[in-house]
Design a protein around this motif. Structure first.
Motif, PDB file in Angstrom:
ATOM      1  N   TYR A   2       2.022 121.402  46.542  1.00 16.74           N
ATOM      2  CA  TYR A   2       1.328 120.165  45.855  1.00 16.74           C
ATOM      3  C   TYR A   2       0.143 119.724  46.576  1.00 16.74           C
ATOM      4  CZ  TYR A   2       6.183 120.107  44.094  1.00 16.74           C
ATOM      5  OH  TYR A   2       7.244 120.423  43.451  1.00 16.74           O
ATOM      6  N   ARG A  41       4.252 121.118  38.241  1.00 15.39           N
ATOM      7  CA  ARG A  41       5.215 121.942  39.067  1.00 15.39           C
ATOM      8  C   ARG A  41       5.925 123.039  38.267  1.00 15.39           C
ATOM      9  NH1 ARG A  41       7.664 117.221  38.871  1.00 15.39           N
ATOM     10  NH2 ARG A  41       9.818 117.220  38.824  1.00 15.39           N
ATOM     11  N   ARG A  86       8.572 110.439  45.380  1.00 14.04           N
ATOM     12  CA  ARG A  86       7.234 110.050  45.358  1.00 14.04           C
ATOM     13  C   ARG A  86       6.787 109.029  44.388  1.00 14.04           C
ATOM     14  NH1 ARG A  86       3.885 114.595  46.551  1.00 14.04           N
ATOM     15  NH2 ARG A  86       2.341 113.826  45.119  1.00 14.04           N
ATOM     16  N   THR A 121       7.386 125.953  46.603  1.00 16.55           N
ATOM     17  CA  THR A 121       8.403 125.899  45.749  1.00 16.55           C
ATOM     18  C   THR A 121       8.759 127.288  45.328  1.00 16.55           C
ATOM     19  OG1 THR A 121       7.199 125.379  43.912  1.00 16.55           O
ATOM     20  CG2 THR A 121       8.082 123.630  45.129  1.00 16.55           C
ATOM     21  N   GLN A 162      -2.314 115.574  44.349  1.00 18.45           N
ATOM     22  CA  GLN A 162      -1.091 115.747  44.628  1.00 18.45           C
ATOM     23  C   GLN A 162      -0.085 115.615  43.529  1.00 18.45           C
ATOM     24  OE1 GLN A 162       0.246 114.251  48.259  1.00 18.45           O
ATOM     25  NE2 GLN A 162      -1.381 114.639  49.400  1.00 18.45           N
ATOM     26  N   ALA A 163      -0.338 114.294  42.738  1.00 18.59           N
ATOM     27  CA  ALA A 163       0.553 113.832  41.736  1.00 18.59           C
ATOM     28  C   ALA A 163       0.251 114.871  40.684  1.00 18.59           C
ATOM     29  CB  ALA A 163       0.300 112.444  41.431  1.00 18.59           C
ATOM     30  N   PRO A 200       8.100 122.402  49.931  1.00 24.69           N
ATOM     31  CA  PRO A 200       7.269 122.294  48.655  1.00 24.69           C
ATOM     32  C   PRO A 200       6.179 121.952  49.257  1.00 24.69           C
ATOM     33  CG  PRO A 200       8.549 120.267  48.802  1.00 24.69           C
ATOM     34  CD  PRO A 200       9.082 121.366  49.849  1.00 24.69           C
ATOM     35  N   HIS A 201       5.510 121.554  50.310  1.00 29.35           N
ATOM     36  CA  HIS A 201       4.166 120.764  50.547  1.00 29.35           C
ATOM     37  C   HIS A 201       2.919 121.557  50.101  1.00 29.35           C
ATOM     38  CE1 HIS A 201       6.669 118.129  53.240  1.00 29.35           C
ATOM     39  NE2 HIS A 201       5.556 117.438  53.477  1.00 29.35           N
ATOM     40  N   PHE A 207       2.176 117.867  41.134  1.00 35.30           N
ATOM     41  CA  PHE A 207       3.453 117.567  41.104  1.00 35.30           C
ATOM     42  C   PHE A 207       4.165 117.568  39.709  1.00 35.30           C
ATOM     43  CE2 PHE A 207       7.397 114.781  40.999  1.00 35.30           C
ATOM     44  CZ  PHE A 207       8.167 115.314  41.991  1.00 35.30           C
ATOM     45  N   THR A 208       3.205 116.833  38.795  1.00 31.12           N
ATOM     46  CA  THR A 208       3.840 116.662  37.435  1.00 31.12           C
ATOM     47  C   THR A 208       3.710 118.117  36.873  1.00 31.12           C
ATOM     48  OG1 THR A 208       2.644 114.678  37.439  1.00 31.12           O
ATOM     49  CG2 THR A 208       3.412 115.857  35.433  1.00 31.12           C
TER      50      THR A 208
END
Length: 261
Positions: free
Chosen positions: A140, A254, A70, A168, A247-248, A136-137, A251-252
């Motif tokens: 996120y 998560r 990423r 996840t 999305q980011a 994991p899609h 992800f951060t």
């Protein structure tokens, strides 16, 4: 023949190539340079008679591959039309490069997300006992299309759907992946490469035209359905995925806990 594009190692012996995704500090995630290197490597194998079988694995024992990096791809502009989605991993697999020599995936740790491009285009998978599989899609805010379609060719419908939707929060063990048919053999971690290379050597000893013809014959059994499904993937991704910035954020933030089954 030995080639080592960015993020990759390649060793060859007696008709077998061992390709190692070599970014262990990034869990062997694929950045743009590695993606380009893979494409070049598959095409190189396609044009040489010295290589008959390929074993694909990851460096270290923590991860086979965790999909796209990423950090390396953040901010790649996308066309506004859902009919023109750019997928940086589109051509990282052997079949996407018209390579019909057998590929054995030797999974030595986590295999998730974009790793399924490799697993979906391998002839079969041998896994270390500690390997895990997950997608994991959805966690996120991303549509799992190419990955889920690839797995749908190898696993029962309910198993693919569960793995794709749980994100996840849940990981398949190597044993469970074996029970579902995704994995053909589970071996102790230290025996993984020896097992994969021994299997590859047997295949490489057979007449190559017969081997490649068999690969094409078996692939033809599901290729039409796969091609039809993949045609819908770009539109579903464009319409259903969150913006890259959101999305980011996900992800951060998560989650670190997950269930293993």
């Amino acid at each position: 023949m030995t080639a080592s594009p960015a993020g990759l190692r390649c060793e060859t012996k007696d008709g077998v190539a061992l390709v190692t995704l070599d970014r262990p500090d990034r869990h062997n995630a694929i950045d743009l340079a590695t993606a380009a290197g893979l494409k070049a490597l598959w095409q190189q194998f396609r044009m040489t008679d010295e290589i008959n079988v390929i074993v694909l694995t990851g460096s270290g024992d923590r991860a086979f591959c965790t999909g796209i990096d990423r950090d390396a791809t953040a901010g790649i502009p996308q066309p506004s039309s859902p009919f023109c989605v750019d997928d940086p991993l589109h051509a990282i697999g052997p079949k996407a490069n018209d390579l019909w020599k057998p590929v054995i995936a030797a999974v030595n740790g986590m295999a998730c997300g974009g790793a399924f491009y490799f697993l979906g285009e391998s002839e079969f998978i041998i896994a270390a006992a500690h390997a895990t599989f997950f997608d994991p899609h959805t966690t996120y805010g991303m549509v799992s299309a190419y990955e889920a379609i690839s797995m749908a060719q190898r696993m029962p419908y309910g198993e693919v759907m569960r793995m794709s939707l749980m994100g996840t929060a849940e990981r398949l063990t190597a044993q469970r992946a074996y029970e579902t048919g995704l994995v053909s053999e589970v071996v102790p971690g230290p025996d993984l490469l020896e097992t994969a290379l021994r299997t590859a050597a047997v295949i490489a000893s057979h007449p190559t035209e017969a081997v490649q013809g068999t690969v094409r014959a078996v692939w033809s059994a599901h290729e039409a359905a796969r091609t039809h499904a993949l045609a819908h993937a770009p539109h579903l991704i464009a319409l259903g995925s969150l913006p890259l910035e959101r999305q980011a954020e996900l992800f951060t933030a998560r989650r670190r806990d997950f269930r293993v089954r």
